[in-house]
Design a protein around this motif. Structure first.
Motif, PDB file in Angstrom:
ATOM      1  N   UNK A 182       0.842  -1.203   0.000  1.00  0.00           N
ATOM      2  CA  UNK A 182       0.000   0.000   0.000  1.00  0.00           C
ATOM      3  C   UNK A 182       0.874   1.248   0.000  1.00  0.00           C
ATOM      4  N   UNK A 183       0.238   2.376  -0.214  1.00  0.00           N
ATOM      5  CA  UNK A 183       0.939   3.660  -0.190  1.00  0.00           C
ATOM      6  C   UNK A 183       0.099   4.651   0.623  1.00  0.00           C
ATOM      7  N   UNK A 184       0.771   5.491   1.397  1.00  0.00           N
ATOM      8  CA  UNK A 184       0.119   6.533   2.192  1.00  0.00           C
ATOM      9  C   UNK A 184       0.580   7.870   1.638  1.00  0.00           C
ATOM     10  N   UNK A 185      -0.376   8.717   1.220  1.00  0.00           N
ATOM     11  CA  UNK A 185      -0.028   9.976   0.547  1.00  0.00           C
ATOM     12  C   UNK A 185      -0.672  11.164   1.277  1.00  0.00           C
ATOM     13  N   UNK A 186       0.071  12.274   1.283  1.00  0.00           N
ATOM     14  CA  UNK A 186      -0.488  13.536   1.777  1.00  0.00           C
ATOM     15  C   UNK A 186      -1.080  14.290   0.602  1.00  0.00           C
ATOM     16  N   UNK A 187      -2.344  14.719   0.756  1.00  0.00           N
ATOM     17  CA  UNK A 187      -3.020  15.477  -0.300  1.00  0.00           C
ATOM     18  C   UNK A 187      -3.553  16.772   0.326  1.00  0.00           C
ATOM     19  N   UNK A 188      -2.677  17.773   0.346  1.00  0.00           N
ATOM     20  CA  UNK A 188      -3.062  19.025   1.006  1.00  0.00           C
ATOM     21  C   UNK A 188      -3.122  18.805   2.508  1.00  0.00           C
ATOM     22  N   UNK A 189      -4.311  19.029   3.062  1.00  0.00           N
ATOM     23  CA  UNK A 189      -4.478  18.847   4.496  1.00  0.00           C
ATOM     24  C   UNK A 189      -5.126  17.496   4.830  1.00  0.00           C
ATOM     25  N   UNK A 190      -5.307  16.651   3.773  1.00  0.00           N
ATOM     26  CA  UNK A 190      -5.836  15.297   4.016  1.00  0.00           C
ATOM     27  C   UNK A 190      -4.728  14.269   3.808  1.00  0.00           C
ATOM     28  N   UNK A 191      -5.004  13.111   4.345  1.00  0.00           N
ATOM     29  CA  UNK A 191      -4.015  12.037   4.262  1.00  0.00           C
ATOM     30  C   UNK A 191      -4.742  10.779   3.787  1.00  0.00           C
ATOM     31  N   UNK A 192      -4.301  10.211   2.634  1.00  0.00           N
ATOM     32  CA  UNK A 192      -5.036   9.114   1.989  1.00  0.00           C
ATOM     33  C   UNK A 192      -4.189   7.840   1.959  1.00  0.00           C
ATOM     34  N   UNK A 193      -4.833   6.716   2.239  1.00  0.00           N
ATOM     35  CA  UNK A 193      -4.208   5.395   2.118  1.00  0.00           C
ATOM     36  C   UNK A 193      -4.803   4.683   0.905  1.00  0.00           C
TER      37      UNK A 193
ATOM     38  N   UNK B 217      -9.908  -2.104   3.409  1.00  0.00           N
ATOM     39  CA  UNK B 217     -10.185  -0.969   2.527  1.00  0.00           C
ATOM     40  C   UNK B 217      -9.324  -1.063   1.284  1.00  0.00           C
ATOM     41  N   UNK B 218      -9.798  -0.447   0.219  1.00  0.00           N
ATOM     42  CA  UNK B 218      -8.976  -0.280  -0.985  1.00  0.00           C
ATOM     43  C   UNK B 218      -8.441   1.142  -1.064  1.00  0.00           C
ATOM     44  N   UNK B 219      -9.209   2.099  -0.484  1.00  0.00           N
ATOM     45  CA  UNK B 219      -8.783   3.494  -0.443  1.00  0.00           C
ATOM     46  C   UNK B 219      -9.513   4.173   0.721  1.00  0.00           C
ATOM     47  N   UNK B 220      -8.769   4.974   1.478  1.00  0.00           N
ATOM     48  CA  UNK B 220      -9.371   5.541   2.684  1.00  0.00           C
ATOM     49  C   UNK B 220      -8.644   6.826   3.079  1.00  0.00           C
ATOM     50  N   UNK B 221      -9.416   7.900   3.380  1.00  0.00           N
ATOM     51  CA  UNK B 221      -8.834   9.126   3.932  1.00  0.00           C
ATOM     52  C   UNK B 221      -8.675   8.908   5.435  1.00  0.00           C
ATOM     53  N   UNK B 222      -7.435   9.100   5.911  1.00  0.00           N
ATOM     54  CA  UNK B 222      -7.126   8.819   7.310  1.00  0.00           C
ATOM     55  C   UNK B 222      -7.182  10.078   8.159  1.00  0.00           C
ATOM     56  N   UNK B 223      -7.416   9.845   9.426  1.00  0.00           N
ATOM     57  CA  UNK B 223      -7.391  10.929  10.409  1.00  0.00           C
ATOM     58  C   UNK B 223      -6.478  10.512  11.545  1.00  0.00           C
ATOM     59  N   UNK B 224      -5.903  11.481  12.266  1.00  0.00           N
ATOM     60  CA  UNK B 224      -5.050  11.132  13.403  1.00  0.00           C
ATOM     61  C   UNK B 224      -5.795  10.197  14.359  1.00  0.00           C
ATOM     62  N   UNK B 225      -5.085   9.159  14.785  1.00  0.00           N
ATOM     63  CA  UNK B 225      -5.670   8.170  15.678  1.00  0.00           C
ATOM     64  C   UNK B 225      -6.145   6.912  14.967  1.00  0.00           C
ATOM     65  N   UNK B 226      -6.272   6.956  13.624  1.00  0.00           N
ATOM     66  CA  UNK B 226      -6.664   5.757  12.884  1.00  0.00           C
ATOM     67  C   UNK B 226      -5.568   4.693  12.990  1.00  0.00           C
ATOM     68  N   UNK B 227      -6.014   3.441  13.117  1.00  0.00           N
ATOM     69  CA  UNK B 227      -5.078   2.314  13.212  1.00  0.00           C
ATOM     70  C   UNK B 227      -5.090   1.545  11.888  1.00  0.00           C
TER      71      UNK B 227
END
Length: 650
Positions: free
Chosen positions: A65-76, A92-102
């Protein structure tokens, strides 16, 4: 690719959350305790060393997988991984993450944090057993110890596993016999795994899951063991390794009756696959609360399964070869009077070895003189009926009226001259074998009576009314094409099919030329002893003539030719002039006659024939009269001498 680095977990106050403020903390797994910061806004995770976070975990895909920063969002984004990527326990296949997500990737657990959240440990979050309750799969091509394109890590666990594999291979190489192999495999599995029970399941067919050979750690070997058919079918059909450490939480397995009844909590199953065929599976389970089968054990047992599969396949091959060798020895170790070493005659000997032990009707096909009766006698001699009579009858040598009485016998007064009751050949051969030669010449009425014998195993004498039971084995022989004869209604089709249970075709002598010198020497010794003559062998010229001839009369003609040579010869060698003229008239393979003398004879014959044809004006019948021979003989001479005389036109 973004650059990345690791640092100890620490707090960093921040008033605004951006990609530079985010940290990816490893709570569990091979990189436990490490914290990854984002420099260029991207982190890749996978088993391949080129990833930002390489994870040595068989449950992780090469590029997972890859984790990318997109502006102020963070996508996996999951990269079509084999075992999926989970965010807060959901694949998940794609998910916008928030602080605290495991995020769970294989056996590793990550948490996304802002810098001011401070450090945390997996113990503080109560995640000691995270990942252990899931069901994982492993494909053989992804197994660490079976890959050739992956550099092996020099960890303590890896070194230990490789030593186990080496010792395991040496142990199995020294084992002989399937029972001993199964014992060693199960014993070794319980030494390396914390399982309470281990089993080998060897597949019998695609539909049959196979027999279970179990070993209970407490009770010992050769114990019955309940196997989850749900797990086993998946392992065998999909060729994957499976491990589950919490059956009750698995949606597929929690309703499995066998697991519930045995109160099984953990299961590990690995396919035994070799050259694309799944031979069976290794199956282990445990019902103790503290027992867990981890990913490293799955890797090791998968590798062990590969070694076991090869050992089982080799054992199967050894057993098959041993049985085949014994069968061939039995086939070749038969009593017979057939002489020869050619492939054609060896095939006949093997056929005799295969059919002699049963009572099936045998049909022997072949030209006259090929030795069909020898085959029949050899089958009888090597059968359970060998101590009983062998009766041979030539159906073409006896008239139909006499043949019926000869076969079935007759009652007193059945016909003129029947002054007493007489048993037929069939009845006399009770318990033994009857050989009917030239059965294609059997009259239709006798064909019907013979069919009844084969179907009902009973008959009646000529003129009799009492049914007599009969126990014989029938072997028939013919030089006719019975299938064609039955199609033309010249032979009963139902009798043909009853006779043609198993059949063998005797090769003509011209198709087994390798045997001609062997047979010639055999007959020469036989008749030399009979006639009190000393024979040292056959001259090269005579041998060449024998090899060049096509032998239309087959072995019988060869025997007669050698007997003639012994009778007429005057030296200790059989010479060309001792052989019949028909043999010497045949040119050798190189187009030359056997001797210079016969070259002259052939030339003289050609001139005489050509002159006679000229005198007869091209009429072959008149030419034969001039020469004093039958027209058929003249045609045969022309063919033998390779002549092509032209007829004169009127």
């Amino acid at each position: 690719m973004g650059r990345w680095y690791t640092q100890p977990a620490m707090g960093e106050p921040s008033s605004k959350v951006g990609f530079a403020d985010l940290r990816l903390e490893v709570l569990k797994g091979p990189r436990e305790g490490e914290v990854f910061s984002f420099v260029d806004g991207e982190i890749t995770v996978g088993r391949d060393p080129s990833n930002h976070i390489p994870l040595l975990d068989s449950l992780v895909s090469r590029h997972h997988c890859v984790l990318r920063s997109e502006g102020e969002t963070f996508r996996l984004v999951d990269l079509n991984s084999r075992n999926s990527t989970f965010v807060n326990g959901v694949a998940v296949t794609e998910k916008v993450l928030a602080p605290g997500d495991q995020v769970r990737i294989g056996n590793s657990m990550f948490v996304l944090r802002t810098a001011d959240r401070g450090s945390s440990t997996s113990a503080a979050l109560g995640l000691e057993n995270l990942g252990e309750s899931a069901t994982f799969i492993l494909k053989k091509q992804d197994a660490l110890y079976l890959r050739s394109d992956t550099e092996m890590p020099a960890t303590t666990r890896t070194v230990k596993d490789l030593r186990v594999l080496l010792g395991f291979s040496r142990t199995l190489n020294a084992v002989r016999g399937m029972a001993a192999l199964e014992h060693k495999v199960l014993e070794a599995l319980l030494e390396v795994a914390p399982a309470e029970r281990a089993a080998l399941v060897l597949r019998q067919s695609d539909d049959d899951l196979g027999e279970v050979r179990g070993w209970d750690r407490r009770l010992g070997p050769n114990q019955s063991m309940r196997i989850s058919e749900t797990i086993l079918r998946r392992v065998l059909e999909e060729n994957i390794a499976v491990v589950s450490n919490d059956i009750s939480s698995d949606e597929v397995l929690r309703d499995a009756e066998s697991l519930i009844t045995a109160r099984v909590l953990s299961v590990l199953a690995v396919p035994l696959e070799v050259q694309g065929r799944v031979l069976g599976a290794i199956y282990m389970d445990a019902n103790a609360q503290g027992v867990r089968f981890d990913a490293e054990l799955l890797e090791l047992v998968t590798a062990l399964g590969n070694v076991v599969a090869l050992a089982i396949e080799n054992q199967y091959q050894l057993e098959w070869l041993g049985g085949e060798n014994e069968r061939l020895l039995q086939e070749l170790d038969i009593a017979h009077d057939m002489i020869g070493e050619s492939d054609a005659i060896n095939s006949v000997k093997q056929f005799i070895g295969r059919v002699a032990g049963n009572d099936s009707t045998v049909l022997v096909l072949g030209e006259s003189g090929t030795g069909k009766e020898l085959v029949a006698r050899a089958i009888h001699r090597n059968s359970a009926r060998a101590h009983k009579p062998f009766m041979a009858i030539n159906c073409a040598a006896i008239t139909d009226t006499l043949l019926e009485s000869e076969l079935f016998g007759h009652e007193k007064g059945a016909f003129t001259g029947a002054i007493a009751q007489k048993k037929g050949k069939l009845e006399t051969a009770e318990g033994g074998t009857v050989f009917l030669d030239e059965i294609g010449e059997l009259a239709p009425a006798l064909q019907a009576k013979l069919l009844r014998v084969l179907q009902e195993h009973e008959f009646e004498r000529v003129g009799g009314i009492r049914t007599i039971p009969l126990d014989i084995r029938l072997i028939a022989a013919t030089n006719r094409d019975l299938k064609e004869a039955s199609a033309k209604k010249e032979f009963r089709p139902d009798l043909y099919y009853r006779l043609n249970v198993v059949s063998v075709k005797m090769p003509p002598l011209k198709d087994r030329r390798k045997d001609i010198p062997i047979l010639a020497i055999f007959f020469a010794k036989r008749y030399a002893e009979k006639m009190k003559r000393t024979i040292r062998g056959i001259s090269p010229e005579a041998r060449g003539a024998l090899m060049a001839y096509d032998w239309p009369g087959n072995v019988r003609e060869l025997e007669n030719a050698i007997e003639r040579a012994i009778v007429l010869g005057s030296t200790e060698l059989i010479l060309p002039e001792d052989l019949p003229e028909s043999i010497l008239e045949h040119s050798g393979p190189d187009g030359r006659a056997a001797t210079a003398l016969h070259d002259g004879i052939r030339d003289a014959k050609r001139k005489l024939i050509e002159r006679a044809i000229d005198q007869a004006g091209g009429n072959y019948t008149e030419a034969a009269g001039i020469l004093g021979v039958h027209a058929n003989h003249l045609f045969r001479l022309i063919k033998t001498l390779d002549m092509q005389p032209k007829r004169k036109r009127a």
